[in-house]
Design a protein around this motif. Structure first.
Motif, PDB file in Angstrom:
ATOM      1  N   ALA A 154       0.835  -1.212   0.000  1.00  0.00           N
ATOM      2  CA  ALA A 154       0.000   0.000   0.000  1.00  0.00           C
ATOM      3  C   ALA A 154       0.869   1.261   0.000  1.00  0.00           C
ATOM      4  N   LEU A 155       1.915   1.281   0.835  1.00  0.00           N
ATOM      5  CA  LEU A 155       2.809   2.462   0.884  1.00  0.00           C
ATOM      6  C   LEU A 155       3.471   2.682  -0.469  1.00  0.00           C
ATOM      7  N   SER A 156       3.837   1.575  -1.129  1.00  0.00           N
ATOM      8  CA  SER A 156       4.527   1.678  -2.425  1.00  0.00           C
ATOM      9  C   SER A 156       3.626   2.288  -3.494  1.00  0.00           C
ATOM     10  N   ASN A 176       9.116  -8.337  13.258  1.00  0.00           N
ATOM     11  CA  ASN A 176      10.542  -8.104  13.572  1.00  0.00           C
ATOM     12  C   ASN A 176      10.883  -6.626  13.351  1.00  0.00           C
ATOM     13  N   PRO A 177      11.907  -6.121  14.063  1.00  0.00           N
ATOM     14  CA  PRO A 177      12.223  -4.692  13.993  1.00  0.00           C
ATOM     15  C   PRO A 177      12.645  -4.236  12.599  1.00  0.00           C
ATOM     16  N   GLU A 178      13.332  -5.108  11.844  1.00  0.00           N
ATOM     17  CA  GLU A 178      13.821  -4.698  10.526  1.00  0.00           C
ATOM     18  C   GLU A 178      12.639  -4.361   9.599  1.00  0.00           C
ATOM     19  N   HIS A 179      11.610  -5.171   9.642  1.00  0.00           N
ATOM     20  CA  HIS A 179      10.426  -4.898   8.814  1.00  0.00           C
ATOM     21  C   HIS A 179       9.736  -3.599   9.238  1.00  0.00           C
ATOM     22  N   SER A 180       9.681  -3.351  10.555  1.00  0.00           N
ATOM     23  CA  SER A 180       9.066  -2.100  11.030  1.00  0.00           C
ATOM     24  C   SER A 180       9.903  -0.909  10.587  1.00  0.00           C
ATOM     25  N   GLU A 181      11.233  -1.042  10.703  1.00  0.00           N
ATOM     26  CA  GLU A 181      12.121   0.058  10.272  1.00  0.00           C
ATOM     27  C   GLU A 181      11.878   0.386   8.807  1.00  0.00           C
ATOM     28  N   GLU A 182      11.707  -0.651   7.995  1.00  0.00           N
ATOM     29  CA  GLU A 182      11.492  -0.426   6.562  1.00  0.00           C
ATOM     30  C   GLU A 182      10.177   0.338   6.322  1.00  0.00           C
ATOM     31  N   LEU A 183       9.123  -0.059   7.008  1.00  0.00           N
ATOM     32  CA  LEU A 183       7.836   0.631   6.815  1.00  0.00           C
ATOM     33  C   LEU A 183       7.938   2.096   7.241  1.00  0.00           C
ATOM     34  N   VAL A 184       8.585   2.330   8.395  1.00  0.00           N
ATOM     35  CA  VAL A 184       8.735   3.709   8.893  1.00  0.00           C
ATOM     36  C   VAL A 184       9.522   4.536   7.869  1.00  0.00           C
ATOM     37  N   VAL A 187       9.979   3.966   4.546  1.00  0.00           N
ATOM     38  CA  VAL A 187       9.259   4.165   3.275  1.00  0.00           C
ATOM     39  C   VAL A 187       8.189   5.247   3.445  1.00  0.00           C
ATOM     40  N   ALA A 188       7.470   5.203   4.570  1.00  0.00           N
ATOM     41  CA  ALA A 188       6.416   6.212   4.807  1.00  0.00           C
ATOM     42  C   ALA A 188       7.052   7.597   4.921  1.00  0.00           C
ATOM     43  N   ARG A 189       8.182   7.677   5.627  1.00  0.00           N
ATOM     44  CA  ARG A 189       8.851   8.967   5.800  1.00  0.00           C
ATOM     45  C   ARG A 189       9.319   9.517   4.445  1.00  0.00           C
ATOM     46  N   ALA A 190       9.966   8.648   3.646  1.00  0.00           N
ATOM     47  CA  ALA A 190      10.525   9.091   2.363  1.00  0.00           C
ATOM     48  C   ALA A 190       9.419   9.551   1.404  1.00  0.00           C
ATOM     49  N   ARG A 191       8.251   8.945   1.501  1.00  0.00           N
ATOM     50  CA  ARG A 191       7.150   9.299   0.584  1.00  0.00           C
ATOM     51  C   ARG A 191       6.182  10.318   1.177  1.00  0.00           C
ATOM     52  N   PRO A 237       2.317   6.914  15.953  1.00  0.00           N
ATOM     53  CA  PRO A 237       2.946   6.840  14.628  1.00  0.00           C
ATOM     54  C   PRO A 237       3.701   5.526  14.424  1.00  0.00           C
ATOM     55  N   GLY A 238       4.127   5.302  13.182  1.00  0.00           N
ATOM     56  CA  GLY A 238       4.899   4.104  12.872  1.00  0.00           C
ATOM     57  C   GLY A 238       6.107   3.958  13.796  1.00  0.00           C
ATOM     58  N   GLN A 239       6.740   5.088  14.150  1.00  0.00           N
ATOM     59  CA  GLN A 239       7.912   5.021  15.035  1.00  0.00           C
ATOM     60  C   GLN A 239       7.555   4.372  16.376  1.00  0.00           C
ATOM     61  N   GLN A 240       6.346   4.659  16.897  1.00  0.00           N
ATOM     62  CA  GLN A 240       5.940   4.032  18.158  1.00  0.00           C
ATOM     63  C   GLN A 240       5.733   2.521  17.958  1.00  0.00           C
ATOM     64  N   GLY A 241       5.217   2.172  16.762  1.00  0.00           N
ATOM     65  CA  GLY A 241       5.073   0.754  16.435  1.00  0.00           C
ATOM     66  C   GLY A 241       6.436   0.074  16.433  1.00  0.00           C
ATOM     67  N   LEU A 242       7.439   0.766  15.862  1.00  0.00           N
ATOM     68  CA  LEU A 242       8.803   0.230  15.829  1.00  0.00           C
ATOM     69  C   LEU A 242       9.365   0.097  17.249  1.00  0.00           C
ATOM     70  N   ASP A 243       9.171   1.127  18.093  1.00  0.00           N
ATOM     71  CA  ASP A 243       9.662   1.066  19.483  1.00  0.00           C
ATOM     72  C   ASP A 243       9.076  -0.157  20.201  1.00  0.00           C
TER      73      ASP A 243
END
Ligand code: NAD
Length: 342
Positions: free
Chosen positions: A88-90, A104-112, A114-118, A312-318
């Motif tokens: 969806a983000l893409s 896992n944290p790596e997948h959350s980092e990626e979502l955060v 991608v959302a930030r960059a877009r 936010p996504g960052q809280q999800g990552l935390d």
């Protein structure tokens, strides 16, 4: 955007929990639920009866063929959150993802990232942060009414729902961890956890976890889906007052205890004297709007206004980092695991 200029929404995953998301996205203002995607025909049929005006489809790609859809709510099983949310983000859609953000944290980092960059809104479904009672307690804490926060004790136990992809820790603790982060306004430095898998090897049914903070505050979390009682409790001990929150009660969920211990100097002995304070107990009147409706409305409002969500996504990552560190602690007999600081 829809024909009426409102935000077009799609929900992906309309199972046990997703059907509630479908119902509430049908009630929000400023948005219209245009599509629901689910792999299961039975769940699509049920979703159609809840949202008769929405188009039913099988997957996210099918749902996103409608250009009016600007935002997507991901309510599939946790193992597929990363794949569905990334799809969806893409396509430049704002995304709401049920908890846990990913497994896992790596997948959350990626979502955060991608959302930030877009420049897209990424919000995680930490429902308790939208609960009027939790908001009220946070307000009291920030206003100094409870004094200095000492420690939190949280319990989220029940018989079931027993899941395959997530343990009781990953399924239930995101609610408690997100409340701890919100109320304390900080992330812990260490976590120590012990758990046991009685029903399925490697999938903990019960977990006891302790979160430690740099300034000495602590939070103890007990999660289980193998318990005779349903309990959704939190207790906060502060230097001035203590608060309990019982979310299983139909009303009067919060109680404030004017209890504590005061330290004075005994002038005869010039020593510290601890005196216990046994004051009043009172029940504040807190407005009882359904937290899930508040959560869904908050997502729509953030997308429309461009505001950063309260979850936010960052809280999800935390939260995912803490869950993963807790898992490592369990594998090491409860050894304290240090958490990364951003
Ligand atoms: N906030 C809360 O209080 C709360 C409560 C329960 C569950 N949840 C969370 O909600 C999520 C869903 O849980 P559930 O209990 O509804 O699970 P579920 O298994 O009942 O439902 C998941 C649904 O997603 C569908 N699905 C899976 N992959 C799909 C895909 N790629 N495309 C389309 N549909 C797909 C399945 O067919 C199923 O209907 C989980 O992350 C869970 O942790 C949150």
């Amino acid at each position: 955007m829809t024909d009426t200029g409102t935000l077009g929404l799609a929900v992906v995953g309309a199972g046990y929990w997703g059907k509630n998301i479908v119902r509430n996205f049908g009630r929000v203002t400023g948005a219209e639920l245009l599509a629901v995607a689910d792999l299961s025909e039975a769940n699509r049929t049920r979703a159609q009866s809840i949202a008769p005006g929405a188009r039913m489809c099988t997957d996210v790609a099918d749902a996103l063929t409608d250009p009016r859809i600007g935002a997507v709510a991901v309510c599939t099983d946790a193992a597929s959150h990363h794949e569905v949310a990334l799809a969806a983000l893409s396509q430049d859609k704002h995304v709401f993802v049920e908890k846990p953000l990913t497994l896992n944290p790596e997948h959350s980092e990626e979502l955060v990232e991608v959302a930030r960059a877009r420049g897209l809104v990424l919000m995680v479904g930490h429902l308790m942060i939208h609960h009027p009672a939790v908001r009220w307690i946070k307000g009291q804490l920030d206003a100094g009414e409870l004094g200095e926060a000492y420690y939190l004790h949280l319990q989220r136990v029940n018989l079931g729902v027993v899941r395959k992809d997530e343990s009781a820790w990953w399924s239930l603790a995101p609610h408690d961890i997100s409340m701890v982060l919100y109320l304390f306004g900080d992330t812990p430095t260490h976590i120590s956890a012990r758990g046991a898998a009685y029903l399925r090897p490697g999938n903990e049914d019960v977990v006891f976890a302790n979160l430690m903070f740099a300034d000495g505050r602590m939070a103890e979390i007990h999660t289980s889906w193998l318990d005779p009682h349903k309990a959704r409790r939190m207790m906060l001990v502060g230097s001035r007052r203590m608060v309990t929150f019982d979310d299983t009660l139909p009303a009067e969920k919060v109680r404030v205890y004017d209890k504590g211990a005061d330290r004075t100097v005994d002038y005869d002995s010039y020593a510290d004297l601890i005196t216990l304070r046994q004051g009043d107990i009172w029940i504040p009147a807190i407005r009882g709007t359904e937290p899930l409706l508040l959560e869904c409305q908050h997502f729509v409002d953030c997308v429309v206004s461009g505001k950063t969500p309260d979850t936010p996504g960052q809280q999800g990552l935390d939260v995912v980092r803490i869950l993963e560190a807790g898992q490592r602690s369990m594998a090491q007999d409860g050894a304290p695991i240090q958490l990364p600081r951003d």
